[in-house]
Design a protein around this motif. Sequence first.
Motif, PDB file in Angstrom:
ATOM      1  N   TRP A  58       0.827  -1.202   0.000  1.00 42.28           N
ATOM      2  CA  TRP A  58       0.000   0.000   0.000  1.00 42.28           C
ATOM      3  C   TRP A  58       0.862   1.253   0.000  1.00 42.28           C
ATOM      4  CZ3 TRP A  58      -4.044  -0.821  -2.207  1.00 42.28           C
ATOM      5  CH2 TRP A  58      -4.960  -1.812  -1.874  1.00 42.28           C
ATOM      6  N   ALA A  59       1.979   1.207   0.693  1.00 43.22           N
ATOM      7  CA  ALA A  59       2.889   2.356   0.675  1.00 43.22           C
ATOM      8  C   ALA A  59       3.368   2.631  -0.748  1.00 43.22           C
ATOM      9  CB  ALA A  59       4.060   2.109   1.604  1.00 43.22           C
ATOM     10  N   LEU A  60       3.736   1.576  -1.449  1.00 38.98           N
ATOM     11  CA  LEU A  60       4.216   1.717  -2.826  1.00 38.98           C
ATOM     12  C   LEU A  60       3.099   2.151  -3.765  1.00 38.98           C
ATOM     13  CD1 LEU A  60       6.478  -1.467  -3.060  1.00 38.98           C
ATOM     14  CD2 LEU A  60       7.239   0.904  -2.893  1.00 38.98           C
ATOM     15  N   THR A  61       1.912   1.623  -3.556  1.00 40.09           N
ATOM     16  CA  THR A  61       0.787   1.915  -4.438  1.00 40.09           C
ATOM     17  C   THR A  61       0.281   3.344  -4.273  1.00 40.09           C
ATOM     18  OG1 THR A  61       0.065  -0.407  -4.396  1.00 40.09           O
ATOM     19  CG2 THR A  61      -1.575   1.228  -5.047  1.00 40.09           C
ATOM     20  N   LEU A  62       0.254   3.829  -3.035  1.00 39.92           N
ATOM     21  CA  LEU A  62      -0.327   5.145  -2.768  1.00 39.92           C
ATOM     22  C   LEU A  62       0.667   6.295  -2.875  1.00 39.92           C
ATOM     23  CD1 LEU A  62      -2.634   4.222   0.252  1.00 39.92           C
ATOM     24  CD2 LEU A  62      -3.300   4.557  -2.141  1.00 39.92           C
ATOM     25  N   ALA A  63       1.953   5.985  -2.764  1.00 36.28           N
ATOM     26  CA  ALA A  63       2.966   7.048  -2.797  1.00 36.28           C
ATOM     27  C   ALA A  63       2.861   7.958  -4.020  1.00 36.28           C
ATOM     28  CB  ALA A  63       4.363   6.444  -2.690  1.00 36.28           C
ATOM     29  N   PRO A  64       2.618   7.416  -5.221  1.00 31.97           N
ATOM     30  CA  PRO A  64       2.559   8.297  -6.400  1.00 31.97           C
ATOM     31  C   PRO A  64       1.375   9.264  -6.404  1.00 31.97           C
ATOM     32  CG  PRO A  64       2.963   6.005  -7.044  1.00 31.97           C
ATOM     33  CD  PRO A  64       2.556   5.992  -5.602  1.00 31.97           C
ATOM     34  N   VAL A 100       3.436   9.896   2.475  1.00 31.01           N
ATOM     35  CA  VAL A 100       3.172   8.573   3.043  1.00 31.01           C
ATOM     36  C   VAL A 100       4.172   8.299   4.161  1.00 31.01           C
ATOM     37  CG1 VAL A 100       3.163   6.076   2.640  1.00 31.01           C
ATOM     38  CG2 VAL A 100       2.183   7.617   0.937  1.00 31.01           C
ATOM     39  N   TYR A 101       3.629   7.979   5.338  1.00 32.55           N
ATOM     40  CA  TYR A 101       4.439   7.518   6.458  1.00 32.55           C
ATOM     41  C   TYR A 101       4.126   6.036   6.665  1.00 32.55           C
ATOM     42  CZ  TYR A 101       4.512  12.529   7.687  1.00 32.55           C
ATOM     43  OH  TYR A 101       4.649  13.893   7.677  1.00 32.55           O
ATOM     44  N   GLN A 155      12.398   4.373  -0.503  1.00 40.53           N
ATOM     45  CA  GLN A 155      12.656   5.464  -1.446  1.00 40.53           C
ATOM     46  C   GLN A 155      11.460   6.399  -1.611  1.00 40.53           C
ATOM     47  OE1 GLN A 155      13.868   3.537  -5.077  1.00 40.53           O
ATOM     48  NE2 GLN A 155      15.665   2.567  -4.145  1.00 40.53           N
ATOM     49  N   VAL A 156      10.257   5.915  -1.231  1.00 38.99           N
ATOM     50  CA  VAL A 156       9.061   6.727  -1.490  1.00 38.99           C
ATOM     51  C   VAL A 156       8.277   7.082  -0.234  1.00 38.99           C
ATOM     52  CG1 VAL A 156       8.809   5.782  -3.818  1.00 38.99           C
ATOM     53  CG2 VAL A 156       7.629   4.677  -1.904  1.00 38.99           C
ATOM     54  N   ALA A 157       8.620   6.492   0.907  1.00 41.23           N
ATOM     55  CA  ALA A 157       7.861   6.740   2.136  1.00 41.23           C
ATOM     56  C   ALA A 157       8.783   7.125   3.281  1.00 41.23           C
ATOM     57  CB  ALA A 157       7.061   5.485   2.514  1.00 41.23           C
TER      58      ALA A 157
END
Length: 332
Positions: A166-172, A177-178, A198-200
């Motif tokens: 979910w972190a990867l999916t929602l980051a964009p 995102v924490y 890298q994204v959260a």
Amino acid sequence: MSEYDMIVIGGGPVGLFGNFYAGLRDMKTLLIDSQDELGGQLVSLYPEKTVYDVGGFPGILGYDLAQKLIEQAKMFSSDIRTKEWVDWIQKTDDNMWIVKTNNGGEFKTKTVLIAVGIGKISPSRLGAKGEVEYENKGVFYTVRRKKDFEGKRILIVGGGDSAVDWALTLAPIAKKVYLAHRRDQFRAHERSVKEMYQVANVYTWHELKEVKGDGSKVTEAIIFDNRTKEEKTLDIDAVIISIGYKGDLGNIPKWGVNMKGRDVLVNGKMETNLPGVYSAGDIASVDGSPKLALIAVGFGQVAIATSVAKKYIDPSSSLFAGHSSEMDKFKK
């Protein structure tokens, strides 16, 4: 009393495919599922997640896969009942089974297929202050629609595949995102964890203490370091608690089927110890075989189960009916 060749218990991917395959073998079926919508975990937990490990689909959303399975399951006009669960099965004097449901329904069948996955599912809760108060007002246990999180500041709690995915999916699409996890080791795939960093904004050794809001929506979350007890307040719009789901097997352990823990024990023919009762998918444990909780594995198991059940009903029938592409009913 309605009479069937097979009653399929469970409307997830394996139960749906089993219902289709039984119909393919010209069996009259009834499918019973406790959820209000067919599709099992695909629609309840992962509708917006991409499924990669089903043959024929390089990647497909869980909800879309469920809809295709539902369409396939209904090809032979079987009976389907939702928001109903099986309480009991009882052997009859004429070598059949009576299946009884929670609302008083009774159905007679020659065979039973148990394909309930982990059972009737409900989310695991943390018990943090404000968690229940703000459920569906900013506190969620899964993502039903990604667009609901566009531009939001999101805190995800958990360290398994679902939390990391979910972190990867929602980051964009999210503003920020924490992710908070109570340990520094993750149960997710290593590559996914690496990408997540890298994204959260990742807080290991941290747990959720409290969710705050204005009464109608979430505005803050307090997390704390479980080693030092130091607290951090995060300005957020949503909390996704992704620490798993509980599966309720109901009375299945009392039906007389041999079980080990939460698993129904079956042989290589997917037969339980009860004649005419079979099991497939996540709930089944095949004697001597490694257990892989994959949809693809469940598809193979349920094809075996329904074929063996067909021969149990009609000993003169062939165990293998040939390829579906060779059957007249599938020819244009």
